[in-house]
Design a protein around this motif. Structure first.
Motif, PDB file in Angstrom:
ATOM      1  N   ALA A 162       0.841  -1.153   0.060  1.00 44.94           N
ATOM      2  CA  ALA A 162      -0.211  -0.133  -0.002  1.00 44.94           C
ATOM      3  C   ALA A 162       0.733   1.263   0.086  1.00 44.94           C
ATOM      4  O   ALA A 162       0.632   2.105  -0.590  1.00 44.94           O
ATOM      5  CB  ALA A 162      -0.972   0.194   1.096  1.00 44.94           C
ATOM      6  N   PHE A 163       1.784   1.368   0.625  1.00 51.96           N
ATOM      7  CA  PHE A 163       2.763   2.320   0.778  1.00 51.96           C
ATOM      8  C   PHE A 163       3.511   2.750  -0.498  1.00 51.96           C
ATOM      9  O   PHE A 163       3.958   3.618  -0.935  1.00 51.96           O
ATOM     10  CB  PHE A 163       3.834   2.458   1.806  1.00 51.96           C
ATOM     11  CG  PHE A 163       3.317   2.677   3.324  1.00 51.96           C
ATOM     12  CD1 PHE A 163       2.525   3.395   3.354  1.00 51.96           C
ATOM     13  CD2 PHE A 163       3.850   1.799   4.458  1.00 51.96           C
ATOM     14  CE1 PHE A 163       1.603   3.860   4.470  1.00 51.96           C
ATOM     15  CE2 PHE A 163       3.120   2.046   5.500  1.00 51.96           C
ATOM     16  CZ  PHE A 163       2.045   2.732   6.056  1.00 51.96           C
ATOM     17  N   ARG A 164       3.836   1.498  -1.293  1.00 51.40           N
ATOM     18  CA  ARG A 164       4.618   1.556  -2.760  1.00 51.40           C
ATOM     19  C   ARG A 164       3.843   2.234  -3.849  1.00 51.40           C
ATOM     20  O   ARG A 164       4.240   3.023  -4.512  1.00 51.40           O
ATOM     21  CB  ARG A 164       5.068   0.302  -2.993  1.00 51.40           C
ATOM     22  CG  ARG A 164       6.315  -0.157  -2.269  1.00 51.40           C
ATOM     23  CD  ARG A 164       6.914  -1.477  -2.879  1.00 51.40           C
ATOM     24  NE  ARG A 164       8.141  -1.988  -2.114  1.00 51.40           N
ATOM     25  CZ  ARG A 164       8.496  -3.140  -2.406  1.00 51.40           C
ATOM     26  NH1 ARG A 164       8.094  -3.911  -3.329  1.00 51.40           N
ATOM     27  NH2 ARG A 164       9.738  -3.320  -1.870  1.00 51.40           N
ATOM     28  N   ASP A 165       2.469   1.894  -3.675  1.00 55.49           N
ATOM     29  CA  ASP A 165       1.451   2.358  -4.492  1.00 55.49           C
ATOM     30  C   ASP A 165       0.049   2.717  -4.019  1.00 55.49           C
ATOM     31  O   ASP A 165      -0.782   1.908  -4.167  1.00 55.49           O
ATOM     32  CB  ASP A 165       1.179   1.163  -5.581  1.00 55.49           C
ATOM     33  CG  ASP A 165       0.416   1.660  -6.923  1.00 55.49           C
ATOM     34  OD1 ASP A 165       0.215   2.900  -7.141  1.00 55.49           O
ATOM     35  OD2 ASP A 165       0.117   0.764  -7.780  1.00 55.49           O
ATOM     36  N   PRO A 166      -0.074   3.683  -3.149  1.00 56.30           N
ATOM     37  CA  PRO A 166      -1.160   4.201  -2.568  1.00 56.30           C
ATOM     38  C   PRO A 166      -2.299   4.277  -3.246  1.00 56.30           C
ATOM     39  O   PRO A 166      -3.494   4.134  -2.876  1.00 56.30           O
ATOM     40  CB  PRO A 166      -0.782   5.505  -1.766  1.00 56.30           C
ATOM     41  CG  PRO A 166       0.467   6.032  -2.466  1.00 56.30           C
ATOM     42  CD  PRO A 166       1.090   4.666  -2.922  1.00 56.30           C
ATOM     43  N   ASP A 167      -1.983   4.724  -4.690  1.00 58.78           N
ATOM     44  CA  ASP A 167      -3.416   4.966  -5.514  1.00 58.78           C
ATOM     45  C   ASP A 167      -3.981   3.894  -5.868  1.00 58.78           C
ATOM     46  O   ASP A 167      -5.031   3.731  -6.433  1.00 58.78           O
ATOM     47  CB  ASP A 167      -2.925   5.886  -6.669  1.00 58.78           C
ATOM     48  CG  ASP A 167      -2.638   7.145  -6.251  1.00 58.78           C
ATOM     49  OD1 ASP A 167      -2.708   8.099  -5.281  1.00 58.78           O
ATOM     50  OD2 ASP A 167      -1.684   7.784  -7.155  1.00 58.78           O
ATOM     51  N   SER A 168      -3.098   2.585  -5.733  1.00 56.09           N
ATOM     52  CA  SER A 168      -4.031   1.321  -6.060  1.00 56.09           C
ATOM     53  C   SER A 168      -5.066   0.620  -5.035  1.00 56.09           C
ATOM     54  O   SER A 168      -5.849  -0.113  -5.537  1.00 56.09           O
ATOM     55  CB  SER A 168      -2.835   0.292  -6.578  1.00 56.09           C
ATOM     56  OG  SER A 168      -2.409   0.822  -7.975  1.00 56.09           O
ATOM     57  N   TRP A 169      -5.001   1.045  -3.981  1.00 57.40           N
ATOM     58  CA  TRP A 169      -5.576   0.650  -2.971  1.00 57.40           C
ATOM     59  C   TRP A 169      -6.745   1.407  -2.300  1.00 57.40           C
ATOM     60  O   TRP A 169      -6.263   2.883  -1.830  1.00 57.40           O
ATOM     61  CB  TRP A 169      -4.659   0.301  -1.961  1.00 57.40           C
ATOM     62  CG  TRP A 169      -3.587  -0.837  -2.655  1.00 57.40           C
ATOM     63  CD1 TRP A 169      -2.371  -0.482  -2.810  1.00 57.40           C
ATOM     64  CD2 TRP A 169      -3.798  -2.292  -2.865  1.00 57.40           C
ATOM     65  NE1 TRP A 169      -1.752  -1.698  -3.403  1.00 57.40           N
ATOM     66  CE2 TRP A 169      -2.576  -2.534  -3.225  1.00 57.40           C
ATOM     67  CE3 TRP A 169      -4.819  -3.122  -2.648  1.00 57.40           C
ATOM     68  CZ2 TRP A 169      -2.614  -3.844  -3.750  1.00 57.40           C
ATOM     69  CZ3 TRP A 169      -4.563  -4.331  -3.047  1.00 57.40           C
ATOM     70  CH2 TRP A 169      -3.453  -4.754  -3.917  1.00 57.40           C
ATOM     71  N   ALA A 170      -7.941   1.033  -2.147  1.00 55.66           N
ATOM     72  CA  ALA A 170      -8.928   1.868  -1.407  1.00 55.66           C
ATOM     73  C   ALA A 170      -8.655   1.651  -0.015  1.00 55.66           C
ATOM     74  O   ALA A 170      -9.052   2.757   0.897  1.00 55.66           O
ATOM     75  CB  ALA A 170     -10.295   1.479  -1.620  1.00 55.66           C
ATOM     76  N   SER A 171      -8.264   0.450   0.610  1.00 57.54           N
ATOM     77  CA  SER A 171      -8.178   0.488   1.854  1.00 57.54           C
ATOM     78  C   SER A 171      -6.997  -0.562   2.203  1.00 57.54           C
ATOM     79  O   SER A 171      -6.407  -1.251   1.371  1.00 57.54           O
ATOM     80  CB  SER A 171      -9.219   0.186   2.873  1.00 57.54           C
ATOM     81  OG  SER A 171      -9.361  -1.037   2.430  1.00 57.54           O
ATOM     82  N   VAL A 172      -6.177  -0.310   3.502  1.00 52.54           N
ATOM     83  CA  VAL A 172      -5.335  -1.275   3.648  1.00 52.54           C
ATOM     84  C   VAL A 172      -5.458  -1.595   5.429  1.00 52.54           C
ATOM     85  O   VAL A 172      -5.717  -0.484   5.947  1.00 52.54           O
ATOM     86  CB  VAL A 172      -3.935  -0.864   3.648  1.00 52.54           C
ATOM     87  CG1 VAL A 172      -3.377   0.525   4.239  1.00 52.54           C
ATOM     88  CG2 VAL A 172      -2.839  -1.780   3.849  1.00 52.54           C
TER      89      VAL A 172
END
Length: 81
Positions: free
Chosen positions: A49-59
């Motif tokens: 999630a930190f590497r690609d935050p735009d790809s994840w709605a939630s972590v």
């Protein structure tokens, strides 16, 4: 990942690319993605999630190992990296 597994065992790309594509094609899962992990998997979920935050709605991470190099077993496990 070390040989001889390095050519096939690519967990990061599996979770971030292959699995979402498979779920979309086979089950019609939409574009919104979330990731969860426990313990070492929590570390993986946070890292993705930190590497690609735009790809994840939630972590979510339950009891994540968030700084594995700052404990005795982590020093031993990661000394070659």
């Amino acid at each position: 990942t070390e040989e001889p597994w390095d050519s096939n065992f690519q967990m990061y790309s599996y979770v971030t690319e292959e699995l979402p594509t498979l779920l979309k094609e086979e089950y019609g899962v939409g574009e919104i993605k979330s990731v969860f992990g426990h313990s070492m998997g929590g570390h993986g979920a946070l890292t993705m999630a930190f590497r690609d935050p735009d790809s994840w709605a939630s972590v979510s991470a339950f009891a994540p190992i968030s700084n594995p190099t700052n404990c005795p077993w982590g020093v031993k496990a990661f000394q070659d990296y």
